[in-house]
Every structure is written in structure tokens, then in C-alpha cells.
Design a protein around this motif. Structure first.
Motif, PDB file in Angstrom:
ATOM      1  N   SER A  81       0.840  -1.191   0.000  1.00 27.16           N
ATOM      2  CA  SER A  81       0.000   0.000   0.000  1.00 27.16           C
ATOM      3  C   SER A  81       0.875   1.241   0.000  1.00 27.16           C
ATOM      4  O   SER A  81       1.906   1.279   0.675  1.00 27.16           O
ATOM      5  N   SER A 102     -13.519   0.719   2.443  1.00 28.91           N
ATOM      6  CA  SER A 102     -12.641   0.238   1.381  1.00 28.91           C
ATOM      7  C   SER A 102     -13.374  -0.737   0.486  1.00 28.91           C
ATOM      8  O   SER A 102     -14.391  -1.313   0.861  1.00 28.91           O
ATOM      9  N   LEU A 126      -5.294   5.578   0.505  1.00 29.86           N
ATOM     10  CA  LEU A 126      -4.397   4.507   0.074  1.00 29.86           C
ATOM     11  C   LEU A 126      -4.758   3.968  -1.296  1.00 29.86           C
ATOM     12  O   LEU A 126      -5.933   3.853  -1.637  1.00 29.86           O
ATOM     13  N   GLU A 128      -3.725   0.379  -3.207  1.00 29.28           N
ATOM     14  CA  GLU A 128      -3.139  -0.885  -2.822  1.00 29.28           C
ATOM     15  C   GLU A 128      -3.071  -1.853  -3.995  1.00 29.28           C
ATOM     16  O   GLU A 128      -4.027  -1.962  -4.754  1.00 29.28           O
ATOM     17  N   ARG A 130      -2.876  -5.753  -4.506  1.00 26.56           N
ATOM     18  CA  ARG A 130      -3.128  -6.927  -3.686  1.00 26.56           C
ATOM     19  C   ARG A 130      -2.943  -8.206  -4.496  1.00 26.56           C
ATOM     20  O   ARG A 130      -3.079  -8.200  -5.715  1.00 26.56           O
TER      21      ARG A 130
END
Length: 161
Positions: A81, A102, A126, A128, A130
Motif C-alpha cells: 500500500s 474500502s 491509500l 493498494e 493486492r
């Protein structure tokens, strides 16, 4: 007092990639720092998130841990992140409990975005990257605590523990 509905609307709008950075600063306040961290999430309806990172603020780096719970998600994912910190006036205001909204859709690899705010008005936006398998559109409660250590901080991207 701000309403939860308004916060949710702003969070969803700011987590999308179509929002211009200038608008984010107008809504969130001035950019005052940056964060980088690695986190892991495991969910089966209700779940747990944990990780470590580094806050860069006023030219210094501060290592921290993040942990907390989320709802309305299923699966497991982990990733890197990066984000901007807004409205941070004093370093002490960074620690604490953050509420986040989120969204994540990870099957193999995926993207996620979050907007978090604590009781001191510090906000973190943020982006991110993943990996794993997880679907989430959830509110989360995350705690951030500085790591009290005299050892030099290691880049969170290099440490996947």
C-alpha cells in the motif's frame, strides 16, 4: 458533527481513480506525509487485517504497525500500500484508531483503495496492489501504533513477514 452518510459518499468518491488530486486536497486537507506498508487480510464475513509500514513526515521516517477488523468481506489477500497523509499537524496525532471504507476485488492480483480517518482528523488515502482471493466492500476499524525501536526502519516493501 459530520454525518456517517456524508463520510461514506466522500470516501467512495475519493477511492475511485477518477477523482483529481486537487479535489482530494480540497476535501481532505493539505498533504502532510506519505505512508508505505504491507498488509494481510483474512476474512470470512468478519475478518482481521495486520501489517507494518513506514510514515514519512517532516523529512523523518516512523515505522508503525497496523491491525484491525473488517466486515462484509470474504477471502485472503496481501499486498503493498502507498498513500498520502492529510491534515497531520503533530506526529502524535498519527497513532490511533482509524475508520475506513474500502473496496477490493482480488482474484490472483487486484487493486484496492481506502480512505481512513482517525479521531484527530488525520486522513490517509491509500492505493493498494493486492494478491490472493478476496472480495470486499466493507467498513473497517484499524489501529495504528508506532513501533518503539532504536533499530533503523526497514523498507516495508522488502519485508513480507
Amino acid at each position: 458533527m459530520r454525518s456517517a452518510y456524508w463520510r461514506s459518499v466522500v470516501a467512495v468518491a475519493l477511492c475511485s481513480t477518477s477523482v483529481a488530486p486537487a479535489m482530494a486536497e480540497q476535501v481532505l486537507g493539505p498533504v502532510s506525509g506519505e505512508v508505505k506498508f504491507i498488509s494481510h487480510s483474512a476474512n470470512l464475513g468478519v475478518g482481521y487485517t495486520w501489517g507494518r509500514g513506514v510514515l514519512t513526515y517532516a523529512g523523518k521516517q516512523y515505522p508503525f504497525e497496523v491491525s484491525g477488523a473488517s466486515a462484509a468481506a470474504i477471502g485472503f489477500s496481501s499486498g503493498d500500500s502507498v498513500g498520502k497523509v492529510y491534515n497531520l499537524q503533530r506526529i502524535e496525532d498519527f497513532e490511533g484508531t482509524y475508520w475506513a471504507l474500502s473496496g477490493e476485488a482480488t482474484i490472483g492480483k487486484g487493486l484496492s483503495g481506502s480512505l481512513m480517518e482517525n479521531n484527530e482528523g488525520v486522513r490517509i488515502r491509500l492505493d493498494e496492489n493486492r494478491s490472493g482471493g478476496r472480495l470486499a466492500a466493507s467498513p473497517s476499524r484499524l489501529s495504528i501504533r508506532f513501533i518503539k525501536s532504536k533499530a533503523k526502519a526497514v523498507s516495508p516493501v522488502a519485508d513480507h513477514s
